[in-house]
Design a protein around this motif. Structure first.
Motif, PDB file in Angstrom:
ATOM      1  N   GLU A 110       0.822  -1.211   0.000  1.00 58.97           N
ATOM      2  CA  GLU A 110       0.000   0.000   0.000  1.00 58.97           C
ATOM      3  C   GLU A 110       0.855   1.260   0.000  1.00 58.97           C
ATOM      4  N   GLU A 111       2.045   1.200   0.607  1.00 59.33           N
ATOM      5  CA  GLU A 111       2.907   2.376   0.664  1.00 59.33           C
ATOM      6  C   GLU A 111       3.427   2.780  -0.705  1.00 59.33           C
ATOM      7  N   TYR A 114      -0.647   4.839  -5.049  1.00 62.24           N
ATOM      8  CA  TYR A 114      -1.238   6.177  -4.976  1.00 62.24           C
ATOM      9  C   TYR A 114      -2.680   6.100  -5.472  1.00 62.24           C
ATOM     10  N   VAL A 129     -10.322   5.688   1.335  1.00 67.85           N
ATOM     11  CA  VAL A 129      -9.146   5.831   2.200  1.00 67.85           C
ATOM     12  C   VAL A 129      -9.568   6.086   3.649  1.00 67.85           C
ATOM     13  N   LYS A 134      -4.725   3.137   6.363  1.00 64.12           N
ATOM     14  CA  LYS A 134      -3.414   2.529   6.573  1.00 64.12           C
ATOM     15  C   LYS A 134      -2.411   3.409   5.848  1.00 64.12           C
ATOM     16  N   LYS A 135      -1.175   3.025   5.808  1.00 62.75           N
ATOM     17  CA  LYS A 135      -0.160   3.847   5.154  1.00 62.75           C
ATOM     18  C   LYS A 135      -0.183   3.602   3.646  1.00 62.75           C
ATOM     19  N   TYR A 136      -0.705   4.579   2.902  1.00 58.28           N
ATOM     20  CA  TYR A 136      -0.695   4.517   1.439  1.00 58.28           C
ATOM     21  C   TYR A 136       0.416   5.418   0.903  1.00 58.28           C
ATOM     22  N   GLY A 138      -0.092   7.705  -1.258  1.00 61.11           N
ATOM     23  CA  GLY A 138      -0.681   9.034  -1.203  1.00 61.11           C
ATOM     24  C   GLY A 138      -2.109   9.016  -1.702  1.00 61.11           C
ATOM     25  N   LEU A 162      -3.950   6.547   9.379  1.00 55.41           N
ATOM     26  CA  LEU A 162      -3.359   6.652   8.049  1.00 55.41           C
ATOM     27  C   LEU A 162      -1.836   6.762   8.091  1.00 55.41           C
ATOM     28  N   GLU A 163      -1.285   6.790   9.284  1.00 56.84           N
ATOM     29  CA  GLU A 163       0.166   6.678   9.488  1.00 56.84           C
ATOM     30  C   GLU A 163       0.966   7.699   8.684  1.00 56.84           C
ATOM     31  N   THR A 165       0.075   9.187   5.872  1.00 61.58           N
ATOM     32  CA  THR A 165      -0.142   9.158   4.421  1.00 61.58           C
ATOM     33  C   THR A 165      -0.250  10.584   3.887  1.00 61.58           C
ATOM     34  N   ALA A 195      -3.438  11.663   8.755  1.00 63.70           N
ATOM     35  CA  ALA A 195      -2.879  11.921   7.426  1.00 63.70           C
ATOM     36  C   ALA A 195      -2.060  13.202   7.468  1.00 63.70           C
TER      37      ALA A 195
END
Length: 223
Positions: A110-111, A114, A129, A134-136, A138, A162-163, A165, A195
């Motif tokens: 996911e990181e 985008y 989102v 979670k951590k995407y 963007g 969202l860590e 993001t 976020a």
């Protein structure tokens, strides 16, 4: 009422499950990052894919653009009662989830994914989102905001992290479809979910995408 959220056991069936998913950019096996592009009401997957032609990305990028059934992700306004937009809305959320799972199978976390949308597509991808934090890589919401009944969204409906993001929200300050107040509320929810939001209003701009927004997308991905 709790919001519908997709997971590996959900398998929601609706109008968008049988629609095509267009591909563009680099092959998955060669790409460093992926982008999911969600078109607006009345538009097409082909049309949103052309947005990538404006980007100046240093990394190899693979693209996925799903097509909405009858060119519309949900039938009514994003400020209409949520039940009025079912089963289309839940079907659309399932569609995005399934694309992410496919990209993960191809080796993307996911990181490195985008999520980009314009207009109705920006509302849909923002809602995805916020419901699945979670951590995407963007979130890029161009002329859109979170989906909610009436004049406001309920922050208590959303939870998670969202860590950090990165999120970019760009919109006209007089957009006829997207009230400025809804963009502000959406920013508040995304900040509450941890976020890292950049929001820009463009004075007098129409319902469109401008070069400054493209520049922000380039900076987000190249960073």
């Amino acid at each position: 009422m709790s919001l519908f959220r997709v997971d590996k056991t959900t398998n929601f069936e609706g109008p968008h499950q049988s629609t095509p998913i267009l591909k563009g950019g680099s092959e998955s096996s060669e790409a460093e990052v992926a982008m999911i592009l969600i078109h607006g009401r009345g538009a097409t997957a082909d049309s949103i894919l052309t947005l990538a032609d404006e980007l100046d990305i240093d990394k190899k990028l693979t693209l996925r653009a799903p097509q909405a059934s009858q060119n519309t992700w949900y039938p009514y306004s994003f400020m209409a009662p949520s039940d009025n937009n079912e089963p289309n809305l839940s079907s659309a959320l399932q569609k995005i989830f399934d694309i992410i799972q496919e990209l993960k199978t191809d080796g993307f976390s996911e990181e490195n994914i985008y999520l980009t949308g314009f207009s109705q597509g920006a509302c849909l991808i923002s809602e995805f989102v916020a419901r699945h934090p979670k951590k995407y890589g963007g979130l890029i919401a161009l002329s859109g905001g979170l989906i909610g009944t009436g004049d406001s969204v309920n922050q208590q409906d959303y939870e998670g992290d969202l860590e950090g993001t990165p999120v970019f929200m760009g919109c006209s300050d007089v957009d006829p479809h997207i009230p400025k107040e809804r963009v502000d509320e959406s920013e508040s929810v995304l900040n509450m979910l941890n976020a890292n939001v950049t929001k820009k209003f463009y004075p007098g701009m129409g319902h469109t995408v401008n070069q400054d927004e493209i520049d922000h997308i380039n900076q987000m991905i190249n960073k």
